[in-house]
Write an enzyme that holds these catalytic residues in place. Structure first.
Site, PDB file in Angstrom:
ATOM      1  CE  LYS A  51      -3.688  -2.406   2.270  1.00  0.00           C
ATOM      2  NZ  LYS A  51      -4.248  -2.728   3.677  1.00  0.00           N
ATOM      3  CD  GLN A  95      -3.019  -4.382   6.756  1.00  0.00           C
ATOM      4  OE1 GLN A  95      -3.265  -3.390   6.152  1.00  0.00           O
ATOM      5  NE2 GLN A  95      -3.816  -5.512   6.137  1.00  0.00           N
ATOM      6  CG  ASP A 118      -9.704   0.076   5.051  1.00  0.00           C
ATOM      7  OD1 ASP A 118      -9.402  -0.293   3.653  1.00  0.00           O
ATOM      8  OD2 ASP A 118      -8.804  -0.528   5.941  1.00  0.00           O
TER       9      ASP A 118
END
Ligand SMILES: NC(=O)c1ccc[n+]([C@@H]2O[C@H](COP(=O)([O-])OP(=O)(O)OC[C@H]3O[C@@H](n4cnc5c(N)ncnc54)[C@H](OP(=O)(O)O)[C@@H]3O)[C@@H](O)[C@H]2O)c1
Length: 281
Positions: A51, A95, A118
């Site tokens: 990422k 994460q 997200d």
């Protein structure tokens, strides 16, 4: 034919690079993403590194903040709260999975919905399910971008989604419904799964079970999207038996090189979206 997520993500990078350059010209700074990783699981480390690299390739700033596995939930939330009020930060990604001693939903709901890239904050989830503009989780968004690129017509088609997680299955099902597909959601308690999968015009699989979907479960000519990422004897395989299913599918995503790169591409679009929202408020 292959749904080439890797190739499409590469093409998207040209668009993203241009967007970042324009934003820098207009507002004097590039979008900035912070990725927080608690612990050092090799799989998560690989994801956060890719990422960060993708952000850097398109000219965005990105930093991976690594925290010890024993970090308390309180300490993580304090860090999130500091980042929430830092104007130099546009996106915050926590994460997953978090260590067992943390409550994921509780932690994720401390990320400002305006910095959530997200789409996992309850407000962004609520927006998706009430047809309001918000941040959509990157994996389902990436899948939809890919179907759109390959001009897969969803209207009136039977889309069967296997998996109902907050991260993939549920938001994906809603996005397909919004495109006027008729959506069936299957899960671990579904009986006679084949009855539904054999009727699918588009079959989307996100369960985390290597090669679960076999050729006999797929209608000839169906479009098959494999979200699964499983490591078997050190090799990445999807939830679909690619080799055999590709004999009947009209379009199919490979693993790797399908949904994975599109997830990262969609994440970068989400970071830009949060940056732009900040300047339009
Ligand atoms: N390509 C990418 O970028 C990307 C991104 C995210 C995730 N993934 C991968 O996608 C997969 C799914 O991720 P996730 O986060 O959605 O997983 P998850 O939270 O574990 O959810 C799995 C879902 O699959 C269902 N399921 C499990 N076993 C099943 C079975 N035998 N038959 C039917 N349904 C079954 C579960 O049903 P119940 O609800 O009944 O338990 C659940 O809804 C994983 O392999 C993950 O690594 C890939």
């Amino acid at each position: 034919m292959i749904l080439d997520g890797k190739g499409l993500a590469k093409q998207n990078e040209t668009i993203l690079k241009e967007k970042v350059t324009n934003l820098k010209g207009k507002f004097g700074r590039v979008p900035n993403l912070k990725v927080v990783l608690v612990g050092d699981s090799p799989a998560s480390m690989a994801y956060v590194t890719s990422k960060k690299k993708a952000c850097n390739r398109v000219g965005m700033d990105a930093e991976v903040i690594m925290l010890d596995i024993n970090t308390t939930e309180h300490a993580l939330i304090s860090l999130i709260e500091k980042m929430n009020v830092d104007d130099a930060i546009d996106g915050i990604l926590i994460q997953l999975p978090l260590p067992k001693h943390m409550n994921e939903t509780y932690v994720l709901n401390h990320v400002s919905p305006n910095k959530d890239v997200d789409g996992l904050h309850t407000i962004n989830g609520g927006k998706l399910f009430t047809k309001q503009d918000g941040i959509v989780p990157a994996t389902p968004l990436g899948v939809m971008m890919m179907l759109d690129h390959y001009q897969v017509n969803l209207e009136g088609k039977h889309a069967v989604v296997i998996g109902r997680s907050n991260l993939v299955g549920m938001p994906l099902s809603k996005l397909l419904l919004d495109k006027n597909a008729t959506v069936t959601i299957l899960h671990s308690r579904t009986k006679d799964m084949k009855k539904y999968t054999l009727d699918a015009d588009i079959l989307l699989v996100a369960i985390g079970k290597p090669k679960f979907v076999t050729k006999d479960m797929v209608k000839k000519g169906a479009v098959v999207v494999d979200v699964g990422i499983n490591r078997v004897d050190g090799v990445l395989v999807g939830d679909v038996d690619f080799e055999n299913v590709s004999e009947v599918a009209s379009l199919i995503t490979p693993v790797p090189g399908g949904v994975g790169p599109m997830t990262i591409s969609a994440l970068l679009f989400n970071v830009i979206k949060q940056y732009e929202v900040k300047y339009h408020d």
